[in-house]
Design a protein around this motif. Structure first.
Motif, PDB file in Angstrom:
ATOM      1  N   ALA A  10     -33.005  -0.443  16.359  1.00  0.00           N
ATOM      2  CA  ALA A  10     -32.232   0.027  15.205  1.00  0.00           C
ATOM      3  C   ALA A  10     -31.108   0.962  15.656  1.00  0.00           C
ATOM      4  N   ARG A  11     -31.391   1.857  16.620  1.00  0.00           N
ATOM      5  CA  ARG A  11     -30.348   2.756  17.142  1.00  0.00           C
ATOM      6  C   ARG A  11     -29.233   1.971  17.821  1.00  0.00           C
ATOM      7  N   ILE A  12     -29.595   0.936  18.576  1.00  0.00           N
ATOM      8  CA  ILE A  12     -28.591   0.103  19.235  1.00  0.00           C
ATOM      9  C   ILE A  12     -27.731  -0.588  18.184  1.00  0.00           C
ATOM     10  N   GLY A  13     -28.349  -1.111  17.147  1.00  0.00           N
ATOM     11  CA  GLY A  13     -27.600  -1.766  16.071  1.00  0.00           C
ATOM     12  C   GLY A  13     -26.668  -0.806  15.350  1.00  0.00           C
ATOM     13  N   GLU A  14     -27.135   0.401  15.100  1.00  0.00           N
ATOM     14  CA  GLU A  14     -26.284   1.409  14.457  1.00  0.00           C
ATOM     15  C   GLU A  14     -25.106   1.774  15.355  1.00  0.00           C
ATOM     16  N   ALA A  15     -25.364   1.934  16.642  1.00  0.00           N
ATOM     17  CA  ALA A  15     -24.283   2.252  17.590  1.00  0.00           C
ATOM     18  C   ALA A  15     -23.284   1.099  17.674  1.00  0.00           C
ATOM     19  N   ALA A  16     -23.770  -0.128  17.586  1.00  0.00           N
ATOM     20  CA  ALA A  16     -22.880  -1.294  17.590  1.00  0.00           C
ATOM     21  C   ALA A  16     -21.950  -1.244  16.376  1.00  0.00           C
ATOM     22  N   GLY A  17     -22.479  -0.864  15.229  1.00  0.00           N
ATOM     23  CA  GLY A  17     -21.654  -0.737  14.029  1.00  0.00           C
ATOM     24  C   GLY A  17     -20.604   0.350  14.171  1.00  0.00           C
ATOM     25  N   ALA A  53     -21.181  -8.197  22.213  1.00  0.00           N
ATOM     26  CA  ALA A  53     -20.748  -9.301  23.069  1.00  0.00           C
ATOM     27  C   ALA A  53     -21.625 -10.533  22.830  1.00  0.00           C
ATOM     28  N   ARG A  54     -22.916 -10.328  22.689  1.00  0.00           N
ATOM     29  CA  ARG A  54     -23.846 -11.439  22.436  1.00  0.00           C
ATOM     30  C   ARG A  54     -23.522 -12.127  21.116  1.00  0.00           C
ATOM     31  N   GLU A  55     -23.052 -11.343  20.144  1.00  0.00           N
ATOM     32  CA  GLU A  55     -22.657 -11.901  18.838  1.00  0.00           C
ATOM     33  C   GLU A  55     -21.221 -12.423  18.850  1.00  0.00           C
ATOM     34  N   ASN A  56     -20.576 -12.385  20.033  1.00  0.00           N
ATOM     35  CA  ASN A  56     -19.204 -12.889  20.203  1.00  0.00           C
ATOM     36  C   ASN A  56     -18.200 -12.130  19.341  1.00  0.00           C
ATOM     37  N   LYS A  57     -18.417 -10.827  19.174  1.00  0.00           N
ATOM     38  CA  LYS A  57     -17.546  -9.987  18.337  1.00  0.00           C
ATOM     39  C   LYS A  57     -16.503  -9.227  19.146  1.00  0.00           C
ATOM     40  N   GLY A  66     -11.204   0.089  35.522  1.00  0.00           N
ATOM     41  CA  GLY A  66     -11.894   0.281  34.260  1.00  0.00           C
ATOM     42  C   GLY A  66     -12.027  -1.004  33.458  1.00  0.00           C
ATOM     43  N   LYS A  67     -12.483  -0.846  32.249  1.00  0.00           N
ATOM     44  CA  LYS A  67     -12.672  -1.948  31.317  1.00  0.00           C
ATOM     45  C   LYS A  67     -11.976  -1.621  30.011  1.00  0.00           C
ATOM     46  N   ILE A  68     -11.422  -2.648  29.356  1.00  0.00           N
ATOM     47  CA  ILE A  68     -10.827  -2.517  28.033  1.00  0.00           C
ATOM     48  C   ILE A  68     -11.686  -3.340  27.074  1.00  0.00           C
ATOM     49  N   VAL A  69     -12.070  -2.726  25.972  1.00  0.00           N
ATOM     50  CA  VAL A  69     -12.893  -3.376  24.966  1.00  0.00           C
ATOM     51  C   VAL A  69     -12.033  -3.600  23.730  1.00  0.00           C
ATOM     52  N   SER A  70     -12.096  -4.818  23.182  1.00  0.00           N
ATOM     53  CA  SER A  70     -11.330  -5.133  21.979  1.00  0.00           C
ATOM     54  C   SER A  70     -12.136  -6.071  21.093  1.00  0.00           C
ATOM     55  N   LEU A  71     -11.826  -6.051  19.813  1.00  0.00           N
ATOM     56  CA  LEU A  71     -12.453  -6.982  18.883  1.00  0.00           C
ATOM     57  C   LEU A  71     -11.869  -8.361  19.096  1.00  0.00           C
ATOM     58  N   ARG A  72     -12.698  -9.369  18.955  1.00  0.00           N
ATOM     59  CA  ARG A  72     -12.218 -10.760  19.039  1.00  0.00           C
ATOM     60  C   ARG A  72     -11.490 -11.088  17.747  1.00  0.00           C
ATOM     61  N   THR A  73     -10.464 -11.894  17.853  1.00  0.00           N
ATOM     62  CA  THR A  73      -9.725 -12.321  16.668  1.00  0.00           C
ATOM     63  C   THR A  73     -10.118 -13.747  16.333  1.00  0.00           C
ATOM     64  N   GLY A  74     -10.002 -14.044  15.040  1.00  0.00           N
ATOM     65  CA  GLY A  74     -10.258 -15.418  14.592  1.00  0.00           C
ATOM     66  C   GLY A  74     -11.665 -15.693  14.512  1.00  0.00           C
TER      67      GLY A  74
END
Length: 74
Positions: A10-17, A53-57, A66-74
Protein backbone atom coordinates in the motif's frame (compact mmCIF):
# COMPACT_ATOMS: atom_id res chain seq x y z
CA UNK A 1 -14.53 -7.46 -3.63
CA UNK A 2 -11.55 -5.12 -3.37
CA UNK A 3 -8.10 -6.67 -3.19
CA UNK A 4 -6.46 -6.16 0.20
CA UNK A 5 -2.77 -5.26 0.06
CA UNK A 6 -0.14 -5.53 2.73
CA UNK A 7 0.87 -2.23 4.37
CA UNK A 8 4.20 -2.28 2.49
CA UNK A 9 2.52 -2.71 -0.90
CA UNK A 10 0.00 0.00 0.00
CA UNK A 11 2.88 2.41 0.80
CA UNK A 12 4.51 1.63 -2.55
CA UNK A 13 1.21 2.28 -4.33
CA UNK A 14 0.72 5.57 -2.50
CA UNK A 15 4.28 6.65 -3.36
CA UNK A 16 3.63 5.72 -7.00
CA UNK A 17 0.61 8.04 -6.99
CA UNK A 18 2.64 10.88 -5.49
CA UNK A 19 5.44 10.36 -8.04
CA UNK A 20 2.94 10.29 -10.92
CA UNK A 21 1.33 13.52 -9.67
CA UNK A 22 4.74 15.21 -9.36
CA UNK A 23 5.75 14.17 -12.88
CA UNK A 24 2.40 15.32 -14.24
CA UNK A 25 2.93 18.77 -12.71
CA UNK A 26 6.67 19.15 -13.42
CA UNK A 27 7.36 17.12 -16.56
CA UNK A 28 10.52 15.06 -17.15
CA UNK A 29 12.61 15.13 -13.99
CA UNK A 30 15.94 13.71 -12.88
CA UNK A 31 15.77 10.90 -10.38
CA UNK A 32 17.57 13.05 -7.80
CA UNK A 33 15.14 15.98 -8.13
CA UNK A 34 12.18 13.59 -8.12
CA UNK A 35 13.39 12.00 -4.89
CA UNK A 36 13.53 15.42 -3.21
CA UNK A 37 10.25 16.59 -4.73
CA UNK A 38 8.26 13.52 -3.76
CA UNK A 39 9.63 13.47 -0.22
CA UNK A 40 9.73 9.72 0.33
CA UNK A 41 12.77 7.55 1.11
CA UNK A 42 14.79 6.77 -2.03
CA UNK A 43 14.23 3.00 -1.77
CA UNK A 44 10.47 3.53 -1.59
CA UNK A 45 10.62 5.88 -4.58
CA UNK A 46 12.52 3.28 -6.62
CA UNK A 47 9.91 0.65 -5.75
CA UNK A 48 7.16 3.11 -6.75
CA UNK A 49 8.90 3.81 -10.06
CA UNK A 50 9.12 0.06 -10.65
CA UNK A 51 5.38 -0.12 -10.08
CA UNK A 52 4.74 2.69 -12.59
CA UNK A 53 7.17 1.17 -15.10
CA UNK A 54 5.46 -2.23 -14.81
CA UNK A 55 2.15 -0.50 -15.57
CA UNK A 56 3.82 1.18 -18.59
CA UNK A 57 3.09 4.66 -17.16
CA UNK A 58 6.64 6.08 -17.21
CA UNK A 59 9.81 6.16 -19.27
CA UNK A 60 13.25 6.16 -17.67
CA UNK A 61 16.14 7.32 -19.84
CA UNK A 62 19.85 7.67 -19.20
CA UNK A 63 21.34 11.16 -19.18
CA UNK A 64 25.02 11.21 -18.43
CA UNK A 65 25.48 9.51 -15.08
CA UNK A 66 21.86 10.05 -14.07
CA UNK A 67 18.35 9.07 -15.07
CA UNK A 68 15.42 11.15 -16.34
CA UNK A 69 11.92 9.99 -15.46
CA UNK A 70 8.92 11.09 -17.52
CA UNK A 71 5.30 10.11 -17.99
CA UNK A 72 4.53 8.10 -21.11
CA UNK A 73 2.33 9.84 -23.64
CA UNK A 74 -0.53 8.30 -25.55
Amino acid sequence: MAEEWSPAVARIGEAAGVAWTYLSAHGPTSLTVLAHGVGVPRDLLLQALGWLARENKIDITDKGRGKIVSLRTG
